[in-house]
Design an enzyme around this catalytic site. Structure first.
Site, PDB file in Angstrom:
ATOM      1  N   ASN A   1      -4.564   8.545   1.647  1.00 55.98           N
ATOM      2  CA  ASN A   1      -5.057   7.993   2.911  1.00 55.98           C
ATOM      3  C   ASN A   1      -5.421   9.090   3.910  1.00 55.98           C
ATOM      4  O   ASN A   1      -6.581   9.232   4.280  1.00 55.98           O
ATOM      5  CB  ASN A   1      -4.002   7.080   3.544  1.00 55.98           C
ATOM      6  CG  ASN A   1      -4.295   5.617   3.331  1.00 55.98           C
ATOM      7  OD1 ASN A   1      -5.239   5.260   2.634  1.00 55.98           O
ATOM      8  ND2 ASN A   1      -3.486   4.759   3.923  1.00 55.98           N
ATOM      9  N   ASP A   2      -4.416   9.839   4.352  1.00 53.16           N
ATOM     10  CA  ASP A   2      -4.682  10.793   5.429  1.00 53.16           C
ATOM     11  C   ASP A   2      -3.538  11.783   5.600  1.00 53.16           C
ATOM     12  O   ASP A   2      -2.416  11.568   5.156  1.00 53.16           O
ATOM     13  CB  ASP A   2      -4.914  10.050   6.759  1.00 53.16           C
ATOM     14  CG  ASP A   2      -3.820   9.035   7.080  1.00 53.16           C
ATOM     15  OD1 ASP A   2      -2.645   9.311   6.778  1.00 53.16           O
ATOM     16  OD2 ASP A   2      -4.134   7.959   7.608  1.00 53.16           O
TER      17      ASP A   2
ATOM     18  N   ASP B   1      -2.541  13.685  21.582  1.00 54.93           N
ATOM     19  CA  ASP B   1      -1.368  13.305  20.794  1.00 54.93           C
ATOM     20  C   ASP B   1      -1.388  13.876  19.385  1.00 54.93           C
ATOM     21  O   ASP B   1      -0.371  13.838  18.694  1.00 54.93           O
ATOM     22  CB  ASP B   1      -1.253  11.781  20.719  1.00 54.93           C
ATOM     23  CG  ASP B   1      -0.738  11.183  22.019  1.00 54.93           C
ATOM     24  OD1 ASP B   1      -0.449  11.960  22.948  1.00 54.93           O
ATOM     25  OD2 ASP B   1      -0.631   9.945  22.108  1.00 54.93           O
TER      26      ASP B   1
ATOM     27  N   ASP C   1       0.817  -1.211   0.000  1.00 58.36           N
ATOM     28  CA  ASP C   1       0.000   0.000   0.000  1.00 58.36           C
ATOM     29  C   ASP C   1       0.852   1.264   0.000  1.00 58.36           C
ATOM     30  O   ASP C   1       0.489   2.270  -0.616  1.00 58.36           O
ATOM     31  CB  ASP C   1      -0.934   0.003   1.213  1.00 58.36           C
ATOM     32  CG  ASP C   1      -2.075  -0.994   1.067  1.00 58.36           C
ATOM     33  OD1 ASP C   1      -2.381  -1.370  -0.075  1.00 58.36           O
ATOM     34  OD2 ASP C   1      -2.656  -1.397   2.093  1.00 58.36           O
ATOM     35  N   GLY C   2       1.984   1.243   0.690  1.00 52.14           N
ATOM     36  CA  GLY C   2       2.834   2.425   0.729  1.00 52.14           C
ATOM     37  C   GLY C   2       3.343   2.817  -0.647  1.00 52.14           C
ATOM     38  O   GLY C   2       3.405   4.012  -0.988  1.00 52.14           O
TER      39      GLY C   2
ATOM     40  N   ARG D   1      -6.588  18.826  22.836  1.00 55.48           N
ATOM     41  CA  ARG D   1      -5.326  18.547  23.517  1.00 55.48           C
ATOM     42  C   ARG D   1      -5.148  17.040  23.597  1.00 55.48           C
ATOM     43  O   ARG D   1      -6.008  16.324  24.108  1.00 55.48           O
ATOM     44  CB  ARG D   1      -5.302  19.154  24.917  1.00 55.48           C
ATOM     45  CG  ARG D   1      -3.947  18.970  25.598  1.00 55.48           C
ATOM     46  CD  ARG D   1      -3.908  19.558  26.989  1.00 55.48           C
ATOM     47  NE  ARG D   1      -2.601  19.351  27.600  1.00 55.48           N
ATOM     48  CZ  ARG D   1      -2.326  19.565  28.875  1.00 55.48           C
ATOM     49  NH1 ARG D   1      -3.279  20.007  29.694  1.00 55.48           N
ATOM     50  NH2 ARG D   1      -1.111  19.353  29.352  1.00 55.48           N
TER      51      ARG D   1
END
EC number: 2.7.1.23
Length: 316
Positions: free
Chosen positions: A160-161, A192, A67-68, A190
């Site tokens: 993807n994102d 990650d 996929d990458g 607030r």
């Protein structure tokens, strides 16, 4: 589909992908195609060079990898409407790829020549980093324009994102991000970080962050906080035409890193912002399966079967 010119892109660190690339090139040349092969990986990006030096765009890009590798190809080829045929060779989950077995024999090329395939259009996102001062924004408040090429540090695309996380090496910090949707501030998150995902990416990082699974036939944007420190910061799904602006909050050392499809893009300082919206173009994905099922893919890749593991499904 014409196959006069074909690019064969293979995963850089995969010997099986390299072998399959040589075989694909041999079969395509036997059909009279002009073939260009190139490897692609985390440290190898062939697309700027190919797009700059090739006199004509290809009729098809065959992508051999996981996929990458497909995501990297889509970010550069989608704007040119180049169809992508992706095949899982050396990859892992392979959500976006065909099984390697489709390469057995030369039937695959005849099917393409005979138009025995479907074309899936996958929504993409564009991020634009605005580094102007408050005074400059007041003088020219018009939205940033979407360019036709990803040619600088301020414009990025993703299939993807996109996600934003704190950028510090010495500690594992949280960050505070202000989220503005269509000109209205809706949350100060607030935690990650924050994920902005397409339906294609909804089965990836956004899903791990508690987001929903969206069928790729839907155009929408998933906005998913990463480990928020407030129960009121929840995942939302917004229309594809929404304009999202993310502002890093805090002192000057609270820098934020922007990522696209798992690849680092750039760093934002407090006072700068990132504008994310639907890209004008879609990724064109060649689909060879005669009866494709998104739900079957999700079930097999994510082991999402529920009670089907304990009982046979009904015939109703």
């Amino acid at each position: 589909m014409r196959l006069d010119r074909v690019w064969v892109i293979y995963r850089a660190d995969s010997q099986p992908a390299q072998r399959e690339a040589r075989q694909c090139a041999k079969e395509l040349k036997a059909l009279g195609s002009e073939v260009t092969t190139a490897m692609s990986g985390a440290r190898v990006n062939p697309f700027p060079g190919l797009l700059a030096t090739q006199e004509q765009l290809p009729d098809l890009a065959v992508v051999l990898g996981g996929d990458g590798t497909v995501l990297g190809a889509a970010r550069h080829l989608a704007v040119h409407d180049i169809p992508i045929l992706s095949i899982n060779v050396g990859g892992h989950l392979g959500f976006l790829t065909h099984d390697r077995r489709v390469l057995r024999g030369d039937e695959i090329w005849q099917r393409l020549l005979n138009d025995q395939y479907a074309m899936e259009r996958r929504m993409m996102l564009q991020a634009m980093v605005d580094r102007r001062s408050a005074e400059e924004r007041a003088d020219a408040p018009t939205p940033l324009q979407q360019p036709d090429v990803e040619d600088d540090d301020e414009h990025h695309w993703a299939l993807n994102d996109f996600y934003l996380r704190a950028y510090r090496d010495e500690i594992s910090p949280t960050c505070t991000l202000e989220l503005e949707i269509d000109g209205e501030v809706v949350d100060q998150i607030r935690g990650d970080g924050l994920i902005l995902s397409t339906p294609t990416g909804s089965t990836g990082y956004a899903l791990a962050a508690g987001g929903p699974i969206l069928h790729p036939g839907i155009d929408a944007i998933v906005v998913a906080p990463i480990c928020p420190m407030s129960l009121s910061s929840r995942t939302v799904v917004v229309p594809p035409r929404a304009r999202l602006v993310i502002w890093p909050l805090g002192a000057g050392d609270h820098r934020i890193k922007l990522w696209k499809d798992g690849v680092g893009c750039t760093v934002l300082e407090p006072g700068e912002c990132c504008v994310v919206q639907q890209a004008r173009h879609h990724a064109q994905m060649v689909q060879l399966n005669q009866s494709p099922s998104y739900y079957r893919t999700v079930a097999s890749k994510l082991h999402w079967a529920g009670s089907l593991t304990a009982a046979q499904p009904s015939h109703n």
